[in-house]
Design an enzyme around this catalytic site. Structure first.
Site, PDB file in Angstrom:
ATOM      1  CD  GLU A 172      -0.506   6.441  10.564  1.00 39.06           C
ATOM      2  OE1 GLU A 172      -1.641   6.013  10.320  1.00 39.06           O
ATOM      3  OE2 GLU A 172      -0.023   7.454  10.006  1.00 39.06           O
ATOM      4  CG  ASP A 204      -0.262   6.273   6.557  1.00 37.27           C
ATOM      5  OD1 ASP A 204       0.941   5.994   6.385  1.00 37.27           O
ATOM      6  OD2 ASP A 204      -1.119   5.437   6.902  1.00 37.27           O
ATOM      7  CG  ASP A 254      -4.362   8.880   5.796  1.00 34.35           C
ATOM      8  OD1 ASP A 254      -3.773   9.356   6.796  1.00 34.35           O
ATOM      9  OD2 ASP A 254      -4.613   7.672   5.661  1.00 34.35           O
ATOM     10  CG  ASP A 264      -7.405   7.923  10.038  1.00 32.54           C
ATOM     11  OD1 ASP A 264      -8.157   8.664  10.709  1.00 32.54           O
ATOM     12  OD2 ASP A 264      -7.787   6.875   9.499  1.00 32.54           O
TER      13      ASP A 264
END
Length: 693
Positions: A473, A546, A548, A550
């Site tokens: 990403e 990541d 998180d 997102d």
């Protein structure tokens, strides 16, 4: 039982059923939970056949705590009079003789789910105990069996149990009268305990599977009420299914997308002749030509989506692997719609291209039922219909019904027919566009490197079994990963932000999306029906996003792409999710001893580590580093925690239940917003502290 008590009577009863016990797989497929459920379907289907014949409209099923099951109906009841050829009561014939019962010979059922006449006797042979009670002629008649052998259990006036002493009949059977019923009251109650000598240790009745099939049956037999009670949980559950709308209502239940038309019903019948052996009174089998009638009923509608939901049934028995009836449906549908598209080729801008089956089936939700006497199935599990004549009959019924619909002068019919043609031709054009795109890719420069995206950072090794592709990403994480990877066998493909949600998009939209097309191109095994697992360029595909919200969203979008267009990768266990750490704890060591680094992957793990350090009196740097993304790590940290085979943790993505996985993907990523909103509001056990904000 001693050898002195073993008489010819036992031989006559057990000689057939012993074969069932020795080779149960021939009759019920397996001896795990699926086989256990198959036995239950055999008993339930007998009651459903009565309802199909117009006898009784209520069936109840009870799953008892002791792992027995009771099936009750209020139909005609099993015959209790003596069958002249065997000298046995009708009840004993049905439960001890293979290929005997109402589905053979006398024409008691015009069309039934049970074909082979072995259902009840097979369940009896594979049960440690089976009790049957029949209400008929103003009386309640009863008989019990132990592993197929008739006799009497001494329950001493209490609840029936497996531990009760059993005494087999030696010379004559006894169909006991155990009560009285009002005049005109009829029905059958069967309670049985599956034999644990036959079935696997972990085999259990699957409540969800039972409810799904019972709901399906209630749709197929209009007006039939089926009650299911499960007494096994601490809090017993009770469900009732009753639908008057038939298969039209079934289609609405199955559909997952918004409709572009009303649900269409098609029905008709046809006759055919077949030669079958018929048992004569003298005991000889004589080939006899019979005229059969096949009744066809179809409900269908096209929606805005692209998936096909098709259910086919023969005498309400599901045929998940299709057969001649499904082939006839597809043949009649394709032939008619091809001709209709040709008639409107100028409006549709069709050119010389022809519709194919997949174009017609895209976005279609359909239920097909046929009723035919003595259908030819492939095997006792009845998953494929083999009667050849049914194909042409179904094709003719479908073609005739579509002709009436497309030639109708009603405004609604005209509008809906136009929408259907537009939908199907749009699918054809998407297919042709996708094929052209694929051919274009193949015609590119033969050098492999020139046909791959420029942003791919490939590995040096050509050994597929040892290579890995990291889908990374963002460009910042790519820069770190370049320095941290092992360039011999680890390749990197960066993606920008969130890729297309392919659950809502067509094939052409997916292929025109740069990120999706790059992923399919780099993996090199194609997509959809043309996917070839052996042609992949990498053994593992690892999604590195990541830690998180997102990142989780991007991971879900990527998994949706794999699930829809490369499901074989998931099935083969070739898709993984990297597990990057959330925290870095630096433990301060006294003197010249270098500091120690500990990585943790959750808040609970971090708290446990800090508590351990405090307990041992060790100090650590404060504040503790919390990684918000992969780009915050340096190359050594990323390599050690996420990429190095010796230290990393990977989460393998698998899909043991494809249908359930498809349902979840549709809920999370599909067109229908309302169920997703309810799911989010309900929270599904999430709390605010678990959300990364």
């Amino acid at each position: 039982m001693s050898s002195a008590d073993y008489t010819a009577r036992h031989l006559s009863v057990l000689e057939g059923l012993e074969a069932v016990r020795k080779r149960p797989g021939m009759y019920i497929g397996t001896t795990d939970s699926r086989g256990l459920m198959h036995c239950l379907w055999e008993v339930i289907d007998n009651s459903v056949d009565e309802a199909l014949g117009g006898h009784g409209s209520e069936i109840s099923v009870v799953l008892h705590k002791d792992e027995s099951v009771t099936v009750r109906d209020r139909a005609r009841g099993i015959p209790v009079d003596i069958e002249p050829k065997t000298g046995l009561s009708g009840v004993e014939v049905v439960f001890t003789k293979l290929h005997a019962g109402g589905k053979f010979g006398s024409g008691s059922y015009a069309a039934s789910g049970g074909l082979h006449g072995v259902g009840a006797s097979v369940v009896n042979a594979l049960s440690e105990r089976l009790d049957v009670e029949v209400d008929r002629n103003g009386k309640t008649w009863a008989m019990s069996f132990h592993r197929g052998e008739p006799g009497i259990f001494d329950d001493r006036g209490g609840e029936p149990t497996l531990d009760a002493p059993f005494t087999p009949f030696v010379s004559n059977s006894e169909l006991r009268v155990v009560g009285k019923v009002a005049k005109g009251v009829t029905g059958t109650r069967i309670r049985y305990w599956a034999d644990r000598q036959i079935f696997a240790k972990g085999a259990t009745f699957q409540t969800d599977e039972l409810l799904d099939r019972v709901r399906q049956t209630a749709f197929l037999v209009s007006g039939l009420r089926i009650d299911i009670r499960d007494e096994r949980p601490v809090e017993p559950t009770h469900e009732t299914y009753h639908f008057e709308g038939g298969i039209g209502e079934f289609v609405e239940h199955l559909a997952t997308d918004a409709p572009i038309m009303d649900t269409w019903r098609m029905s008709g019948e046809g006759t055919f002749t077949e030669t079958v052996p018929v048992l004569q009174d003298n005991g000889h089998m004589t080939p006899t030509e019979l005229t059969r009638t096949c009744e066809v009923d179809v409900a269908l509608r096209w929606g805005t989506g692209y998936d096909t939901v098709f259910k086919s049934f023969v005498n309400i028995i599901s045929t998940p692997k299709g057969g001649t009836h499904q082939a006839g449906f597809e043949q009649g549908m394709l032939k008619f719609l091809r001709a209709e598209a040709d008639k409107n080729s100028r409006r549709l801008k069709l050119g010389n291209d022809k519709l194919e089956k997949d174009d017609v089936l895209a976005g279609l939700t359909a239920v097909l039922t046929v009723r035919v006497p003595e259908p030819q199935f492939e095997g006792q599990t009845k998953e494929i219909l083999g009667t050849p004549a049914v194909r042409n009959i179904v094709a003719q019924v479908v073609s005739k019904a579509l002709t009436e619909r497309f030639t109708s002068t009603k405004r609604d019919d005209k509008a809906q027919c136009a929408l259907v043609l537009d939908k199907i031709v749009a699918e054809m054009k998407s297919r042709i566009s996708a094929r052209a795109h694929k051919e274009t890719q193949r015609r590119k420069n033969a050098l492999e490197s020139s046909s791959l995206p420029a942003k791919l950072v490939d590995c040096r090794s050509n050994d597929v079994a040892n290579s890995e592709l990291f889908i990374v990403e963002g460009d910042s994480a790519l820069g770190t990963a370049k320095l941290g990877r092992d360039s011999e066998y680890q390749a990197l493909l960066p993606i920008r932000g969130k890729i297309l949600n392919v659950q809502k998009a067509s094939v052409s939209d997916m292929l025109s999306n740069a990120e999706c097309a790059s992923i399919i191109q780099v993996i090199g095994a194609g997509s959809g029906r043309s996917f070839d697992l052996e042609a992949r360029r990498y053994d593992k595909v690892i999604i590195m996003a990541d830690a998180d919200v997102d990142g989780a969203h991007i991971r879900t979008l990527l998994l949706t792409l794999f699930f829809r267009y490369m499901p074989e990768m998931i099935a083969a266990g070739k898709v993984y999710a990297a597990v990057p750490p959330l925290h870095r704890v630096i433990v301060i060591n006294p003197g010249s001893k270098p500091n120690e680094t500990i990585y943790t992957y959750s808040e609970s793990e971090l708290n446990a580590v800090l508590a351990g350090l405090k307990k041992t009196g060790k100090k650590y740097q404060d504040p503790i580093q919390r990684y918000k993304g992969l780009g915050e790590m340096d190359a050594d940290q990323l390599a050690t925690t996420t990429m190095d085979r010796q230290h990393r943790t990977l989460r393998r993505v698998n899909s043991p239940d494809a249908e359930m996985a498809a349902t979840v993907f549709e809920l999370l990523m599909g067109n229908d917003v309302a169920p997703r909103k309810e799911f989010i509001i309900a929270g599904n056990g999430l709390d605010r502290d678990r959300i990364d904000v």
